[in-house]
Design an enzyme around this catalytic site. Sequence first.
Site, PDB file in Angstrom:
ATOM      1  N   HIS A 218      -9.976   5.009  -2.509  1.00  0.00           N
ATOM      2  CA  HIS A 218     -10.013   6.460  -2.735  1.00  0.00           C
ATOM      3  C   HIS A 218     -11.081   6.870  -3.759  1.00  0.00           C
ATOM      4  CE1 HIS A 218      -6.510   6.977  -0.245  1.00  0.00           C
ATOM      5  NE2 HIS A 218      -5.705   6.313  -1.060  1.00  0.00           N
TER       6      HIS A 218
ATOM      7  N   ASP B  29       0.400  -1.173   2.887  1.00  0.00           N
ATOM      8  CA  ASP B  29       1.402  -0.119   2.734  1.00  0.00           C
ATOM      9  C   ASP B  29       1.734   0.601   4.039  1.00  0.00           C
ATOM     10  OD1 ASP B  29      -1.140   0.938   2.684  1.00  0.00           O
ATOM     11  OD2 ASP B  29      -0.849   2.176   0.900  1.00  0.00           O
TER      12      ASP B  29
ATOM     13  N   TYR C  14       3.183  -1.489  -1.848  1.00  0.00           N
ATOM     14  CA  TYR C  14       4.007  -1.168  -3.014  1.00  0.00           C
ATOM     15  C   TYR C  14       5.436  -1.687  -2.947  1.00  0.00           C
ATOM     16  CZ  TYR C  14      -0.111   1.573  -3.609  1.00  0.00           C
ATOM     17  OH  TYR C  14      -1.437   1.926  -3.727  1.00  0.00           O
TER      18      TYR C  14
HETATM   19 ZN   LIG Z   1      -2.495   3.356   0.675  1.00  0.00          ZN
END
Ligand SMILES: [Zn+2]
Length: 351
Positions: free
Chosen positions: A168, A294, A333
């Site tokens: 990101h 994820d 996560y």
């Molecule tokens: Zn992600």
Amino acid sequence: MTTVVWSAETLAHAPGAEIWIGVRTPGTEVAERVTVIRDELVAGGFPLVEAAPHEDEVLRAVHEPAFVDHLREVWQQWEDGGYPPDYGQDRVVPYVFPTEAMLAGMPAHHPVATHARAGLYCYDTMTLVGPGTWQAARAAVDAAQTAADLAAAGKRVAYALCRPPGHHATPAGYGGSCYLNNAAVAAQALRDHGFAKVAIIDVDAHHGNGTQAIFWERPDVFYGSAHVDPGAGWFPHYVGFADETGTGSGQGTTLNIPITPESGDAAWLSALTRLRDAAEMFGTEAVVVSLGVDAAADDPESPLRVTTSGYRETGTIIASLGVPVVAVQEGGYHLPSLGTLVAETLHGLAG
Ligand SMILES: [Zn+2]
């Protein structure tokens, strides 16, 4: 066996919190992500090597140098400014962002106040900077670059256990729990090693808006991503749609495949096959995998419901390109399943 590159310095960053719609919650991008992946891979017989230090040259080729300098210095400025004791704020948290809406085309002057500068290169309130953030982010870049070096030296697959993640992070912006773009550094390092064309295949559950932005106008680096449809209300919300295909000489070197929530392995693997075929058509000589896990069924951060065997098959599909692979850790996560998901993907990538 695939070599795992890691650095203990990546443990130095503690998110402190994520501030979402003004609500301060515990951060999910925790250091334990690295230790659970590392321990599972070591137990599975994967060889572990330390990241080697690299100069800033490649990092500054993919990010604006002023942005890199800002990230290196902003925590120290925050501490020197007394923000932790005076205001009770133990992380760098912006409160004003110099967006187009604020500036309306006017030139922006450089802000004097540290709490104003905090918003210069940051685009959300989820990605805080603390005392160990720079050290960890910079070590992750070294890990990515070390893995690219291994691939250039003849390793068919090398894996960088990067953390914090990077996809990101834009040319001059951090957000989405990402600070420096590890996958972009790996791709640029492979280009510098002489691979004429490099494809990045992003299998994180979320669109890698930062990586796409860095290579948006580049004809020599392909960016392809399968991810949860931002049009269904998912981060990064504003980009990651199928009509984004690059511009200028980079026209046609971006391919986004947004996926409907809850669609499971079938939609995921058919998207991966399309990405693989597009990378082959592009003529790629090496691949960087932005390896987020994820999209997995147990992960709290996405609704894609990909199975563990789906992740292994993801690796197998990419391996069928028959070119060197550098896998770079992105998101993921759910701590109990994280190590297995990464190990299975690496087994797939090894063919
Ligand atoms: Zn992600």
